[in-house]
Motif scaffolding. Structure first.
Motif, PDB file in Angstrom:
ATOM      1  N   TYR A 209       0.811  -1.214   0.000  1.00  0.00           N
ATOM      2  CA  TYR A 209       0.000   0.000   0.000  1.00  0.00           C
ATOM      3  C   TYR A 209       0.849   1.271   0.000  1.00  0.00           C
ATOM      4  O   TYR A 209       0.740   2.116  -0.884  1.00  0.00           O
ATOM      5  CB  TYR A 209      -0.952  -0.010   1.198  1.00  0.00           C
ATOM      6  N   LYS A 210       1.705   1.437   1.002  1.00  0.00           N
ATOM      7  CA  LYS A 210       2.604   2.586   1.071  1.00  0.00           C
ATOM      8  C   LYS A 210       3.775   2.181   1.949  1.00  0.00           C
ATOM      9  O   LYS A 210       3.591   1.876   3.127  1.00  0.00           O
ATOM     10  CB  LYS A 210       1.897   3.813   1.645  1.00  0.00           C
TER      11      LYS A 210
ATOM     12  N   TYR B 235       6.050   0.987   6.799  1.00  0.00           N
ATOM     13  CA  TYR B 235       4.886   0.901   5.925  1.00  0.00           C
ATOM     14  C   TYR B 235       3.655   1.459   6.622  1.00  0.00           C
ATOM     15  O   TYR B 235       3.583   1.578   7.856  1.00  0.00           O
ATOM     16  CB  TYR B 235       4.632  -0.544   5.504  1.00  0.00           C
TER      17      TYR B 235
ATOM     18  N   ARG C  13       4.613  10.139   6.792  1.00  0.00           N
ATOM     19  CA  ARG C  13       3.726  10.724   5.778  1.00  0.00           C
ATOM     20  C   ARG C  13       4.356  11.920   5.072  1.00  0.00           C
ATOM     21  O   ARG C  13       3.948  12.293   3.981  1.00  0.00           O
ATOM     22  CB  ARG C  13       2.399  11.148   6.420  1.00  0.00           C
TER      23      ARG C  13
ATOM     24  N   LYS D  57      10.880   3.053  -2.539  1.00  0.00           N
ATOM     25  CA  LYS D  57       9.528   3.291  -2.008  1.00  0.00           C
ATOM     26  C   LYS D  57       8.533   2.563  -2.906  1.00  0.00           C
ATOM     27  O   LYS D  57       8.760   2.427  -4.104  1.00  0.00           O
ATOM     28  CB  LYS D  57       9.228   4.794  -2.003  1.00  0.00           C
TER      29      LYS D  57
ATOM     30  N   GLY E 207      -0.150   4.423  -2.304  1.00  0.00           N
ATOM     31  CA  GLY E 207      -0.429   5.344  -1.210  1.00  0.00           C
ATOM     32  C   GLY E 207       0.420   6.595  -1.265  1.00  0.00           C
ATOM     33  O   GLY E 207       0.069   7.606  -0.654  1.00  0.00           O
ATOM     34  N   TRP E 208       1.531   6.558  -2.014  1.00  0.00           N
ATOM     35  CA  TRP E 208       2.358   7.753  -2.148  1.00  0.00           C
ATOM     36  C   TRP E 208       1.685   8.791  -3.030  1.00  0.00           C
ATOM     37  O   TRP E 208       2.004   9.975  -2.963  1.00  0.00           O
ATOM     38  CB  TRP E 208       3.737   7.395  -2.705  1.00  0.00           C
TER      39      TRP E 208
ATOM     40  N   GLU F  80      -3.034   8.939   0.144  1.00  0.00           N
ATOM     41  CA  GLU F  80      -3.210   7.982   1.233  1.00  0.00           C
ATOM     42  C   GLU F  80      -4.608   7.380   1.252  1.00  0.00           C
ATOM     43  O   GLU F  80      -4.818   6.299   1.804  1.00  0.00           O
ATOM     44  CB  GLU F  80      -2.907   8.657   2.581  1.00  0.00           C
TER      45      GLU F  80
ATOM     46  N   TRP G 183      -6.136   6.216  -1.245  1.00  0.00           N
ATOM     47  CA  TRP G 183      -6.249   5.519  -2.521  1.00  0.00           C
ATOM     48  C   TRP G 183      -7.352   4.455  -2.508  1.00  0.00           C
ATOM     49  O   TRP G 183      -8.101   4.310  -3.468  1.00  0.00           O
ATOM     50  CB  TRP G 183      -4.902   4.862  -2.851  1.00  0.00           C
TER      51      TRP G 183
END
Length: 372
Positions: free
Chosen positions: A267-268, A284, A317, A342, A346-347, A350, A352
């Motif tokens: 996800y991120k 993460y 974040r 990375k 999500g980048w 957030e 998404w």
């Protein structure tokens, strides 16, 4: 450079079929000389290499945003990390004889070599080049800096059947170590550190090196497998190799990290390395269910792959795309780590998971328009 297997077998299936079709003596006709043939092949190889390099780079960025973790020169769909890896049967091991891990000087074969075209790398402000035969895939040439020297791997020869799903390496991927003062990355003057198995689970399944990162005394390696006819990347795996120990002549096998759930990075996420303390840092953001987010950080000791004391990332974040370092806290103290890569959509946003498909597509297009 050390002679490769395909040099001893110039009449191959696939991309050199026309040799066989030309007959046993293709130079019998007036005007058709070895020099002319070499110029034709060199021009064709240059054109093919330039096109392939652009296509790979563009599509890697394209796919990384949705469900892929960026891994330097090549990336994996995260689902392939779920498999525990290939199973080596006794028959496959016998086929792979002679490709066991080794930390010995490479031999210097001065036999006639095909025309070469170098790949250039800039590492710590210094330029290095890797001479390669014209028919090698330059996108699979890797080189990174470690405390022991420059760790690098040339792309192996491939059999090309003019069908992407059937193309495969004919030699295993190999890691070499050269002095930082040596600008030419050549097997004839380097130390062979490790050779991956050619086969993975069967005679039609091949092992690929996806890329690696330098991490002080260590290297972080990423591999995957492909089976002839499927063309799908499977069995993504993550390994740690102590390059400094291997450079002293110690025979080492890379250690695999199997205790981490790679889907957590979908996800991120960030993969970083704290070279001072020999730690891998996985940070993460959990995939949101009810728009409740929580940052998590997991640390692994690079020598033992054991999990360290729980930590937390500082300003997760707020880490932007240009950041090269990150801070994390452990036992009330602050530490720094170098960001390697990375991953995750999500980048871009957030939220998404809660965006409409139309908005997700808009974000993709905005990103593509800013990508070279």
């Amino acid at each position: 450079m050390k002679r490769n297997a395909d040099d001893s077998n110039p009449v191959m299936i696939g991309q050199t079929d026309w040799y066989a079709q030309a007959g046993k003596n293709p130079f019998i006709e007036d005007g058709f000389t070895p020099e002319l043939m070499m110029r034709i092949e060199q021009a064709a190889a240059n054109k093919s290499s330039a096109y392939k390099r652009y296509w790979i780079n563009k599509n890697m960025v394209l796919t990384s945003l949705a469900t892929i973790l960026l891994i330097g020169a090549l990336t994996f769909p995260m689902g392939i990390w779920k498999n525990t890896g290939p199973i080596h049967s006794s028959s496959v091991q016998s086929q792979g004889a002679g490709i066991l891990p080794s930390s010995s000087p490479a031999t210097n074969d001065k036999a006639i070599e095909p025309p070469t075209s170098p790949v250039e790398f800039e590492i710590s402000g210094k330029k290095y080049y890797m001479p390669l035969p014209m028919n090698r895939d330059k996108s699979k040439a890797y080189a990174v800096e470690t405390t022991a020297g420059i760790l690098w791997s040339p792309p192996p020869p491939m059999v090309d059947y003019k069908k992407p799903k059937y193309t495969h390496p004919t030699e295993p991927f190999t890691l070499y170590l050269s002095s930082k003062d040596q600008t030419e990355l050549s097997a004839s003057s380097a130390t062979r550190i490790y050779t991956l198995p050619l086969y993975a689970g069967g005679a039609s399944t091949y092992q690929y090196l996806s890329g690696f990162f330098g991490a002080g005394d260590y290297a972080l390696l990423f591999t995957y497998t492909k089976t002839i006819g499927s063309g799908i990347m499977e069995n993504g795996r993550f390994f740690i190799l102590n390059v400094k120990k291997a450079a002293t002549g110690e025979s080492l096998v890379p250690k695999e990290l199997t205790s981490f759930d790679w889907e957590l990075l979908e996800y991120k996420s960030i993969i970083a390395v704290d070279k001072e303390h020999d730690l891998i840092v996985f940070s993460y953001l959990e995939y949101p269910v009810d728009k409740t987010y929580q940052d998590k950080t997991v640390l692994y000791d690079m020598e033992t792959l054991s999990i360290q004391t729980p930590a937390s990332t500082i300003g997760f974040r707020d880490i932007n795309g240009q950041s090269l370092t990150m801070e994390y806290e452990m036992n009330g103290e602050l530490y720094k780590a170098d960001i390697l890569t990375k991953g995750g959509p999500g980048w871009l946003d957030e939220d998404w998971a809660f965006l409409s498909e139309e908005r997700q597509n808009e974000l993709y297009q905005e990103f593509y328009s800013q990508t070279p």
